[in-house]
Design a protein around this motif. Structure first.
Motif, short mmCIF file in Angstrom:
data_model
loop_
_atom_site.label_atom_id
_atom_site.label_comp_id
_atom_site.label_asym_id
_atom_site.label_seq_id
_atom_site.Cartn_x
_atom_site.Cartn_y
_atom_site.Cartn_z
N ILE A 59 0.84 -1.20 0.00
CA ILE A 59 0.00 0.00 0.00
C ILE A 59 0.88 1.25 0.00
O ILE A 59 0.59 2.23 -0.70
N LEU A 60 1.95 1.24 0.79
CA LEU A 60 2.86 2.39 0.80
C LEU A 60 3.47 2.62 -0.58
O LEU A 60 3.53 3.76 -1.05
N HIS A 61 3.92 1.56 -1.23
CA HIS A 61 4.54 1.71 -2.54
C HIS A 61 3.56 2.30 -3.55
O HIS A 61 3.91 3.21 -4.31
N VAL A 62 2.33 1.79 -3.54
CA VAL A 62 1.33 2.28 -4.50
C VAL A 62 1.02 3.76 -4.23
O VAL A 62 0.98 4.58 -5.15
N PHE A 63 0.81 4.10 -2.96
CA PHE A 63 0.46 5.48 -2.62
C PHE A 63 1.63 6.42 -2.88
O PHE A 63 1.45 7.51 -3.43
N TYR A 64 2.84 6.01 -2.52
CA TYR A 64 4.00 6.89 -2.63
C TYR A 64 4.29 7.26 -4.08
O TYR A 64 4.70 8.38 -4.38
N ARG A 77 4.13 12.49 2.14
CA ARG A 77 3.56 11.43 1.31
C ARG A 77 3.88 10.06 1.87
O ARG A 77 3.04 9.15 1.87
N PHE A 78 5.08 9.92 2.38
CA PHE A 78 5.52 8.68 3.01
C PHE A 78 4.66 8.37 4.24
O PHE A 78 4.16 7.24 4.41
N VAL A 79 4.46 9.36 5.11
CA VAL A 79 3.68 9.16 6.34
C VAL A 79 2.22 8.88 6.01
O VAL A 79 1.59 8.00 6.62
N ALA A 83 0.00 5.70 7.08
CA ALA A 83 -1.24 5.89 7.84
C ALA A 83 -2.42 5.21 7.15
O ALA A 83 -3.29 4.61 7.81
N LEU A 84 -2.45 5.26 5.84
CA LEU A 84 -3.50 4.58 5.09
C LEU A 84 -3.38 3.06 5.23
O LEU A 84 -4.37 2.36 5.45
N ALA A 85 -2.15 2.56 5.13
CA ALA A 85 -1.93 1.12 5.22
C ALA A 85 -2.18 0.58 6.62
O ALA A 85 -2.51 -0.59 6.80
N ALA A 86 -2.02 1.43 7.66
CA ALA A 86 -2.19 0.98 9.03
C ALA A 86 -3.65 0.66 9.36
O ALA A 86 -3.91 -0.07 10.31
N LEU A 87 -4.58 1.18 8.59
CA LEU A 87 -6.00 0.89 8.84
C LEU A 87 -6.29 -0.61 8.71
O LEU A 87 -6.78 -1.22 9.67
N PRO A 88 -6.00 -1.24 7.57
CA PRO A 88 -6.23 -2.69 7.51
C PRO A 88 -5.24 -3.48 8.35
O PRO A 88 -5.58 -4.57 8.83
N ALA A 89 -4.03 -2.96 8.54
CA ALA A 89 -3.04 -3.70 9.35
C ALA A 89 -3.48 -3.81 10.79
O ALA A 89 -3.35 -4.87 11.42
N ALA A 90 -4.04 -2.74 11.36
CA ALA A 90 -4.54 -2.79 12.74
C ALA A 90 -5.72 -3.75 12.84
O ALA A 90 -5.86 -4.48 13.83
N GLY A 91 -6.56 -3.76 11.81
CA GLY A 91 -7.66 -4.72 11.81
C GLY A 91 -7.18 -6.15 11.75
O GLY A 91 -7.72 -7.04 12.42
N ILE A 119 2.75 4.37 14.13
CA ILE A 119 4.04 4.84 14.65
C ILE A 119 5.12 3.77 14.47
O ILE A 119 6.24 4.06 14.01
N PHE A 120 4.79 2.53 14.81
CA PHE A 120 5.76 1.45 14.67
C PHE A 120 6.16 1.27 13.20
O PHE A 120 7.34 1.08 12.88
#
Length: 280
Positions: A59-64, A77-79, A83-91, A119-120
């Motif tokens: 997700i980071l690669h696609v967004f970046y 853009r990196f952050v 942050a976008l990828a952390a949504l499904p990762a936390a789930g 953050i991690f």
């Protein structure tokens, strides 16, 4: 902050992700040491860390590298991508904890867990894409021409290229290239795997970028796409020749690149308008 080195480097991922996984297995954070055997921790933390990496990194690669986010500075853009990828990762982590059993329950609310994962992930990926290249070198730079190679290429370049040295330093593409080649003029861009190989009058460099994005960063620099994998500058295009069953774009430095039927007419028009030479 300079452009972050967001590249797919298996070496980094192997050492970083598996290293952190092994540490988590041995230390057993978040109560896993007391509630799980060594084998159970190995399975759990492998699924936790490596599973999240499989979610966050793509997700980071696609967004970046998305055109929609192209105007956002590199670090924000990196952050935002993380942050976008952390949504499904936390789930995913919440579901994983729920499958472990009654002995290990996740009590952290999802919003707080999301912040923790973000953050991690930022710290981990900054280590991968910023600290690692600073300590061990940039894989992209290793694949690019070395200073000695650039010097040899410049000495071997035909003298006729000297007068073609334009003031191209202001082009956005130049900021992505090594300093030792930025003073030259762009001759061509060709795709090599996921990298765009930029050939200049002062040497070559590889950048992780799609050909279409590299062309966009030229901001109208005269040239034409001759193939889905190749673009050439107008001033260095000397002929369009038919060879066997296809066409080749002949460049002033002696190279020739394939011309596909889709781009043939545009290449011919560029040749005629730029050099006043009729195509063969």
């Amino acid at each position: 902050m300079r452009e972050i080195d967001v590249v797919f480097d298996p070496e980094r991922k192997l050492f970083l992700y598996f290293g952190i996984t092994f540490i988590a297995i041995g230390v057993g954070p978040f109560g896993t040491y007391e509630t799980m055997t060594l084998w159970q921790r190995a399975v759990f933390w492998s699924l936790d860390i490596l599973g999240c990496a499989l979610i966050v990194v793509p997700i980071l690669h696609v967004f970046y590298f998305s055109r929609l986010a192209g105007n956002i500075p590199s670090f924000p853009r990196f952050v935002l991508g993380i942050a976008l990828a952390a949504l499904p990762a936390a789930g995913y982590i919440s579901v994983l904890y729920g499958m472990v059993g009654d002995r290990l329950e996740i009590t952290t609310p999802y919003p707080l867990l999301y912040v923790q994962v973000t953050i991690f992930s930022i710290l981990l990926l900054l280590t991968e894409f910023v600290l690692w290249p600073a300590l061990f070198g940039n894989r992209q730079e290793k694949r690019s021409a070395t200073d000695e190679d650039v010097s040899e290429a410049a000495e071997a370049a035909p003298a006729t290229l000297a007068h073609k040295q334009l003031e191209d330093a202001s082009l956005p593409l130049m900021s992505r290239l090594p300093h030792n080649v930025r003073q030259g003029s762009v001759v061509s861009i060709s795709m090599q795997d996921h990298y765009a190989e930029v050939t200049l009058t002062t040497g070559k460099a590889l950048i992780l970028m799609r050909l279409s994005d590299a062309i966009d960063l030229l901001e109208g620099y005269p040239g034409v796409r001759v193939h889905r994998s190749h673009w050439v500058a107008q001033q260095f295009l000397t002929a369009i020749e038919r060879r066997d069953r296809g066409y080749r774009a002949v460049l002033e430095d002696g190279r020739d690149l394939p011309v596909s039927a889709t781009y043939l007419e545009a290449a011919r028009q560029q040749l005629v308008s730029g050099a006043g030479v009729e195509p063969v």
